[in-house]
Write a protein that holds these residues in place. Structure first.
Motif, mmCIF file in Angstrom:
data_model
loop_
_atom_site.group_PDB
_atom_site.id
_atom_site.type_symbol
_atom_site.label_atom_id
_atom_site.label_comp_id
_atom_site.label_asym_id
_atom_site.label_seq_id
_atom_site.Cartn_x
_atom_site.Cartn_y
_atom_site.Cartn_z
ATOM 1 N N VAL A 1 -0.273 -13.315 -35.733
ATOM 2 C CA VAL A 1 1.183 -13.444 -35.612
ATOM 3 C C VAL A 1 1.684 -14.613 -36.457
ATOM 4 N N ILE A 2 1.036 -15.750 -36.304
ATOM 5 C CA ILE A 2 1.437 -16.959 -37.032
ATOM 6 C C ILE A 2 1.332 -16.751 -38.542
ATOM 7 N N ASN A 3 0.217 -16.144 -38.972
ATOM 8 C CA ASN A 3 -0.043 -16.029 -40.404
ATOM 9 C C ASN A 3 0.887 -15.041 -41.095
ATOM 10 N N ILE A 4 1.252 -13.981 -40.382
ATOM 11 C CA ILE A 4 2.169 -13.029 -41.013
ATOM 12 C C ILE A 4 3.519 -13.689 -41.236
ATOM 13 N N SER A 5 3.987 -14.436 -40.251
ATOM 14 C CA SER A 5 5.289 -15.057 -40.472
ATOM 15 C C SER A 5 5.171 -16.184 -41.502
ATOM 16 N N TYR A 6 4.010 -16.813 -41.553
ATOM 17 C CA TYR A 6 3.786 -17.799 -42.620
ATOM 18 C C TYR A 6 3.865 -17.114 -43.985
ATOM 19 N N ALA A 7 3.134 -16.010 -44.110
ATOM 20 C CA ALA A 7 3.064 -15.344 -45.415
ATOM 21 C C ALA A 7 4.438 -14.843 -45.840
ATOM 22 N N VAL A 8 5.244 -14.397 -44.868
ATOM 23 C CA VAL A 8 6.554 -13.860 -45.224
ATOM 24 C C VAL A 8 7.550 -14.981 -45.515
ATOM 25 N N ILE B 1 12.698 -7.377 -39.609
ATOM 26 C CA ILE B 1 11.351 -6.881 -39.903
ATOM 27 C C ILE B 1 10.298 -7.718 -39.185
ATOM 28 N N VAL B 2 10.408 -9.043 -39.307
ATOM 29 C CA VAL B 2 9.390 -9.900 -38.687
ATOM 30 C C VAL B 2 9.433 -9.779 -37.171
ATOM 31 N N LEU B 3 10.646 -9.667 -36.643
ATOM 32 C CA LEU B 3 10.778 -9.499 -35.196
ATOM 33 C C LEU B 3 10.085 -8.213 -34.748
ATOM 34 N N ALA B 4 10.356 -7.149 -35.494
ATOM 35 C CA ALA B 4 9.758 -5.858 -35.142
ATOM 36 C C ALA B 4 8.238 -5.931 -35.248
ATOM 37 N N THR C 1 6.290 -8.507 -34.963
ATOM 38 C CA THR C 1 5.723 -9.294 -33.876
ATOM 39 C C THR C 1 5.708 -8.494 -32.587
ATOM 40 N N MET C 2 6.800 -7.731 -32.368
ATOM 41 C CA MET C 2 6.844 -6.929 -31.156
ATOM 42 C C MET C 2 5.772 -5.845 -31.189
ATOM 43 N N ILE C 3 5.582 -5.257 -32.338
ATOM 44 C CA ILE C 3 4.542 -4.233 -32.455
ATOM 45 C C ILE C 3 3.174 -4.840 -32.182
ATOM 46 N N GLN C 4 2.959 -6.019 -32.742
ATOM 47 C CA GLN C 4 1.669 -6.672 -32.521
ATOM 48 C C GLN C 4 1.427 -6.909 -31.045
ATOM 49 N N PHE C 5 2.458 -7.403 -30.372
ATOM 50 C CA PHE C 5 2.265 -7.683 -28.954
ATOM 51 C C PHE C 5 2.060 -6.400 -28.172
ATOM 52 N N LYS C 6 2.778 -5.349 -28.570
ATOM 53 C CA LYS C 6 2.681 -4.118 -27.808
ATOM 54 C C LYS C 6 1.339 -3.430 -27.998
#
Ligand SMILES: Nc1ncnc2c1ncn2[C@@H]1O[C@H](COP(=O)(O)OP(=O)(O)OP(=O)(O)O)[C@@H](O)[C@H]1O
Ligand SMILES: [Mg+2]
Lengths: 338, 300
Positions: free
Chosen positions: B225-232, B281-284, B286-291
């Motif tokens: 989660v952290i790294n994807i938002s970092y990369a984006v 996009i990032v919100l979605a 993250t939600m997908i990851q959690f789900k």
């Protein structure tokens, strides 16, 4: 046959602590040996050396006539039950038990049969789908047992597997483990620092102190003929009385510096008398009582008496003993034969 | 690590004191995140003239323009590739290093404080380092990659080469953070569990996959989660320091494009619309990851 032989094995940690000091010990095929000793005496280290989790500083381990200490741990046919269970937290009880078999190429059906058999034996059948976090302490402990059991190893190693259980469950598991081991006849080493556990479960008992093996024998041998003063003091509850020879009215063997006698062997009828003292304290246990007495030169003694003794504090303590109940020890703490 | 098993069971109490404690954090989030976000959201519906003198409510026109822009689509594509590659490499390399170090650390504790030093690297610093390493004038990596060729590697002109610089800089920055988390995660695995596995499974590789990795999963999920938002988002710092005058065409990410269109192109409405899309996009994600992924993660 799975006869386990330890020859002169030692473990030195970081160049200084001698955790295990030249221990030699033979566990016969199918025998149940308890390893008993105070905390830090090297019991776990010894067990871990057999399992291969710790290297040997010196010595040799053989299993069924073949060198074991050069074999990597995963290739040894040895199963260990860890003190804290060490279950795989992400696997169900079934998964925990099946894991070793899967990795040894046992077929799915055979795994299922063996796990279910073990589960039935350990009354785990309803719990097989649960993760360790959903199990109680006693249930986890049984899963840990099951994990070792399904492997049908040549040797079982138990590291204080009952120490986290409550008294009732511990008593029950004690019997279960012993019965199981008798049925399967698997060579077992059972570490404990609880002497009742050791005495009641073991075929033979190994008493360790500071890394050394003090005595190895049947529970009764160890109770009746302790080889050292340490063993004499460690085995038996309440502990043995140690008296100076000058208090005893009889001749003692050459070299005796301490004489031991168990609280249960000091009686009113004893053939030889101890100097009379007085009673300081009485511990009432119902079926029996422990009388704490003080002899003339401040020597303390414990006397075990029947529960209906009717003594009160301050009464005189006048007890005697029979010669064959004496244990004589020399200056090194070794037993002197009479 | 948080303990979601516990968190899920927590009941909100009704005393105001807990809220008082989180108030400073809430204020900071409000001022530096919520307010700008809302402002961006509002602006994305306006068309503003370049001098900022007048603006006009245009409904979804900014969004429509963006989705019809082929340029935006290609930047979108390269951002996806870039983010996946950066996330994968920075977690993967960190995992590899941490596993090796974990083996050593189990025997000796004295290196541990040294290892945490690496944490304090800001994206801009990483960018600066990458800029020097790949500089045509003084960069050792530039020389090394070009050795024996006539200008094969030109990160100032060739977008593929520029991506290499940006990816390696971004990954380099993030490895240290991931490394520390993964190492801590590895060290938290009870030693006896690994020992039990050692007795149960002769194959080291499969032991890692079946025991170590699942027990590390909570850490890895968090890092994902952290790294994807970092990369984006955060890699903007790397891009902007490596290329103060902008990367070669075809080597920009969505965040960089937001900045270029908004601040250099003075298209505030369009740029705001882009940032809103990015947030969604990032919100979605993250939600997908959690789900979906978190379900497979086992917390102990
Ligand atoms: N990895 C290690 N490094 C250094 N010393 C160790 C290590 N493991 C054990 N020791 C030391 O070796 C001695 C024996 O330890 P061991 O764990 O075998 O004791 P034990 O008899 O099992 O005690 P307990 O009943 O408390 O479990 C102790 O003094 C301990 O401090
Ligand atoms: Mg121990």
């Amino acid at each position: 046959m799975a006869r386990l032989e330890l020859t002169n094995i030692s473990k030195v940690f970081a160049g200084q602590t001698r955790a295990v000091d030249r221990v030699s010990l033979t566990v016969e095929d199918g025998e149940f040996v308890a390893l008993l000793g105070p905390s830090g005496c090297g019991k776990s280290t010894l067990l871990r050396m057999i399992a291969g989790l710790e290297t040997l500083t010196e010595g040799q381990v053989d299993l069924a006539g073949m060198r074991l200490d050069t074999v990597p741990p995963s290739k040894r046919d040895v199963a260990m039950v860890f003190q804290n269970y060490a279950l795989y937290p992400h696997m169900t009880a079934f998964g925990n038990m099946a894991y070793a078999l899967k990795n040894r190429g046992v077929t799915r059906d055979a795994i299922r049969v063996r796990v279910e058999q073990a589960a039935q034996l350990l009354q785990l059948t309803e719990l097989l789908d649960r993760k360790p976090s959903q199990l109680s302490g006693g249930q986890r402990q049984r899963v840990a047992m099951g994990r070792a059991l399904v492997r049908e190893p040549q040797v079982f190693l138990f590291d204080e597997p009952l120490s986290n259980l409550d008294a009732a469950l511990r008593g029950q598991m004690r019997v279960e483990i012993r019965q199981l081991q008798r049925t399967l006849r698997i060579t077992s080493v059972f570490v404990t620092h609880d002497q009742i556990e050791a005495m009641t479960m073991a075929d033979r008992l190994a008493v360790m102190n500071q890394g050394r093996l003090e005595q190895f024998g049947t529970p009764l041998e160890i109770y009746h003929r302790p080889a050292t003063q340490f063993v004499a003091s460690f085995i038996g509850s309440p502990p043995m009385n140690f008296l100076s020879p000058s208090l005893l009215p009889i001749p003692l063997p050459e070299g005796t510096v301490t004489v031991g006698i168990r609280p249960e062997h000091l009686t009113a009828e004893g053939a030889h008398r101890l100097p009379a003292g007085h009673c300081l304290l009485i511990e009432e246990l119902g079926s029996e009582a422990i009388v704490h007495g003080q002899l003339p030169d401040n020597q303390m003694i414990l006397v075990r008496v029947a529960g209906d003794h009717r003594r009160v504090i301050g009464d005189s303590v006048d007890v005697g003993f029979d010669v064959h109940h004496l244990h004589c020890f020399d200056a090194q703490g070794l037993r002197v034969e009479q | 690590m948080p303990q979601p098993a516990l968190m899920k069971r927590v009941q909100f109490s009704h005393s105001p004191i807990p809220y008082l404690f989180v108030l400073p954090q809430i204020l900071i989030i409000g001022v530096f995140f919520l307010w700008p976000s809302l402002e961006a959201f509002r602006l994305s519906f306006f068309l503003e003239d370049p001098w900022g003198l007048s603006n006009q409510f245009v409904w979804f026109e900014n969004y429509i323009t963006i989705f019809e822009d082929p340029d935006y689509q290609s930047v979108f594509g390269s951002t996806v590739v870039f983010s996946v590659v950066v996330t994968f490499l920075s977690i993967g390399i960190a995992l590899l290093l941490a596993v090796k170090v974990d083996g050593l650390l189990r025997f000796s504790m004295q290196y541990r404080p040294l290892l945490t030093w690496a944490y304090a690297v800001a994206p801009a610093v990483a960018g600066l380092v990458a800029r020097f390493l790949y500089s045509p004038q003084i960069g050792p990596l530039y020389d090394w990659l070009n050795a024996g060729t006539d200008g094969w590697f030109e990160p100032r002109l060739d977008p593929m080469d520029a991506w290499l610089v940006l990816i390696s800089g971004s990954v380099w920055k993030q490895i240290s953070v991931n490394f520390i988390f993964i190492l801590a995660g590895l060290q938290a695995i009870p030693r006896t569990v690994l020992e039990a596995a050692l007795l149960d499974n002769p194959n080291g590789g499969r032991r890692f996959l079946s025991i170590t990795l699942p027990l590390l999963a909570p850490t890895l999920f968090f890092l994902l989660v952290i790294n994807i938002s970092y990369a984006v988002f955060e890699t903007f710092g790397v891009i902007d320091t490596v290329y103060p005058f902008g990367p070669p065409a075809g080597a920009e990410t969505l965040v960089y494009k937001v900045y270029v269109d908004g601040f250099k192109g003075a298209d505030l409405g369009g740029s705001s619309a882009q940032s809103v899309i990015l947030m969604v996009i990032v919100l979605a994600l993250t939600m997908i990851q959690f789900k979906y992924i978190e379900k497979r993660v086992h917390y102990t």
